[in-house]
Write an enzyme that holds these catalytic residues in place. Structure first.
Site, mmCIF file in Angstrom:
data_model
loop_
_atom_site.group_PDB
_atom_site.id
_atom_site.type_symbol
_atom_site.label_atom_id
_atom_site.label_comp_id
_atom_site.label_asym_id
_atom_site.label_seq_id
_atom_site.Cartn_x
_atom_site.Cartn_y
_atom_site.Cartn_z
ATOM 1 N N GLU A 50 -2.979 7.107 7.128
ATOM 2 C CA GLU A 50 -3.021 6.753 5.674
ATOM 3 C C GLU A 50 -4.208 6.378 5.044
ATOM 4 O O GLU A 50 -4.823 5.539 5.629
ATOM 5 C CB GLU A 50 -1.694 5.688 5.503
ATOM 6 C CG GLU A 50 -0.232 5.962 5.501
ATOM 7 C CD GLU A 50 0.078 6.877 3.894
ATOM 8 O OE1 GLU A 50 -1.055 7.257 3.415
ATOM 9 O OE2 GLU A 50 1.176 6.745 3.706
ATOM 10 N N ASP A 51 -4.218 6.688 3.740
ATOM 11 C CA ASP A 51 -5.236 6.000 3.000
ATOM 12 C C ASP A 51 -5.273 4.653 2.479
ATOM 13 O O ASP A 51 -5.970 3.933 2.860
ATOM 14 C CB ASP A 51 -5.742 7.185 1.624
ATOM 15 C CG ASP A 51 -4.280 7.227 0.832
ATOM 16 O OD1 ASP A 51 -3.201 7.421 1.492
ATOM 17 O OD2 ASP A 51 -4.541 7.475 -0.384
ATOM 18 N N ASP A 70 0.193 0.051 0.390
ATOM 19 C CA ASP A 70 0.312 -0.804 -0.807
ATOM 20 C C ASP A 70 1.780 -1.727 -0.470
ATOM 21 O O ASP A 70 1.650 -2.992 0.014
ATOM 22 C CB ASP A 70 0.615 0.131 -1.794
ATOM 23 C CG ASP A 70 0.181 -0.344 -3.138
ATOM 24 O OD1 ASP A 70 0.345 -1.636 -3.603
ATOM 25 O OD2 ASP A 70 -0.144 0.408 -4.083
ATOM 26 N N PHE A 104 -6.306 -1.064 -9.060
ATOM 27 C CA PHE A 104 -6.048 0.237 -8.523
ATOM 28 C C PHE A 104 -7.450 1.025 -8.314
ATOM 29 O O PHE A 104 -8.349 0.837 -8.745
ATOM 30 C CB PHE A 104 -5.727 0.818 -10.093
ATOM 31 C CG PHE A 104 -5.211 2.236 -9.927
ATOM 32 C CD1 PHE A 104 -4.211 2.459 -9.326
ATOM 33 C CD2 PHE A 104 -6.041 3.190 -10.650
ATOM 34 C CE1 PHE A 104 -3.725 3.844 -9.357
ATOM 35 C CE2 PHE A 104 -5.966 4.475 -10.542
ATOM 36 C CZ PHE A 104 -4.346 4.674 -9.950
ATOM 37 N N ARG A 108 -10.067 12.403 -6.656
ATOM 38 C CA ARG A 108 -9.946 12.200 -5.031
ATOM 39 C C ARG A 108 -11.239 12.623 -4.360
ATOM 40 O O ARG A 108 -11.475 12.265 -3.092
ATOM 41 C CB ARG A 108 -8.969 13.218 -4.531
ATOM 42 C CG ARG A 108 -7.515 12.991 -5.092
ATOM 43 C CD ARG A 108 -6.482 13.978 -4.129
ATOM 44 N NE ARG A 108 -5.161 13.995 -4.866
ATOM 45 C CZ ARG A 108 -3.976 13.167 -4.426
ATOM 46 N NH1 ARG A 108 -4.405 12.088 -3.765
ATOM 47 N NH2 ARG A 108 -2.848 13.088 -5.284
HETATM 48 C C1 PRP Z 1 -0.120 6.636 -1.642
HETATM 49 C C2 PRP Z 1 -0.585 6.540 -0.106
HETATM 50 C C3 PRP Z 1 0.601 6.085 0.649
HETATM 51 C C4 PRP Z 1 1.473 5.427 -0.434
HETATM 52 C C5 PRP Z 1 1.350 3.984 -0.036
HETATM 53 O O1 PRP Z 1 0.560 7.828 -1.872
HETATM 54 O O2 PRP Z 1 -1.140 7.756 0.319
HETATM 55 O O3 PRP Z 1 1.329 7.396 1.139
HETATM 56 O O4 PRP Z 1 0.771 5.639 -1.761
HETATM 57 O O5 PRP Z 1 2.044 3.147 -0.920
HETATM 58 P P1 PRP Z 1 3.296 2.055 -0.342
HETATM 59 O O6 PRP Z 1 2.664 1.256 0.692
HETATM 60 O O7 PRP Z 1 3.436 1.417 -1.518
HETATM 61 O O8 PRP Z 1 4.377 3.125 0.079
HETATM 62 P P2 PRP Z 1 0.744 8.447 -3.298
HETATM 63 O O9 PRP Z 1 2.390 8.413 -3.624
HETATM 64 O O10 PRP Z 1 -0.073 8.128 -4.274
HETATM 65 O O11 PRP Z 1 0.709 10.171 -2.934
HETATM 66 P P3 PRP Z 1 -0.836 11.014 -2.698
HETATM 67 O O12 PRP Z 1 -1.072 10.400 -1.330
HETATM 68 O O13 PRP Z 1 -0.328 12.253 -2.723
HETATM 69 O O14 PRP Z 1 -1.674 10.626 -3.577
#
Ligand code: PRP
Length: 175
Positions: A98-99, A102, A151, A164
């Site tokens: 995961e990137d 949160d 953010f 990105r």
């Molecule tokens: C981001 C990230 C995780 C998630 C983390 O994805 O890549 O998958 O949010 O958030 P959390 O811990 O609150 O669940 P995002 O929904 O922004 O989609 P993307 O990766 O396509 O940009």
């Protein structure tokens, strides 16, 4: 009001940390059936760099498309799979990449989902963690950086689907 993009973690710092994580992962998974699962879209850059930092001749890489439904900018934890893995993972050693973690809701959902498929093991590697926003505690086995509740964009992370491609992890500041 004008905004400017300011680097928070520069490309060299990210690269050095990714190399360390890759080395550690290669050691830990020696002789095992490692499958990296890249959670799209945000982790495509991190996964590409991490995969090349892991010395392994048997590692597989899979991609998982997810869409989170939530109140605006935050996830609800209800994750829709838009693209599933291409093969079963039974008996394999899964490392979800995961990137950012949160609230933890997305990764908690993915852990539940993958456990039903009976992998040999399942662990989590995240580049970024924002502990201030935790709603559910999830194990993070490999972590790049802990960050404050700001953010962040770049290195795969978007702002309205843009930015990105920034090399550094950055923040948006109002001027
Ligand atoms: C981001 C990230 C995780 C998630 C983390 O994805 O890549 O998958 O949010 O958030 P959390 O811990 O609150 O669940 P995002 O929904 O922004 O989609 P993307 O990766 O396509 O940009």
């Amino acid at each position: 009001m004008a905004e400017r993009i300011v680097s928070l973690i520069d490309a060299d710092t990210i690269a050095a940390r990714v190399r360390e994580l890759g080395k550690q992962i290669a050691e830990d998974y020696k002789g095992r059936n490692l499958v990296l699962v890249c959670v799209l879209k945000g982790s495509f850059v991190f996964t590409a760099d991490l995969a090349r930092a892991i010395e392994s001749s048997t590692m597989r890489i899979e991609f998982l498309g997810v869409r989170s439904y939530g109140e605006g900018t935050s996830t609800s934890g209800v994750v829709q799979i838009t693209q599933d893995l291409s093969r079963p993972i039974e008996g394999e050693d899964i490392l979800i990449v995961e990137d950012i973690i949160d609230t933890g809701l997305t990764i908690a959902h993915l852990l539940d989902l993958f456990r039903t498929r009976k992998p040999a093991s399942i662990k989590v590697c995240a580049l970024l963690h924002k502990p201030a926003r935790t709603r559910i505690e999830v194990p993070i086995d490999y972590l790049g950086f802990t960050i404050e509740d700001r953010f962040v964009i770049g290195y795969g992370l978007d702002w309205g689907e843009k930015y990105r491609n920034l090399e550094s992890i950055s923040v948006v500041e109002s001027q």
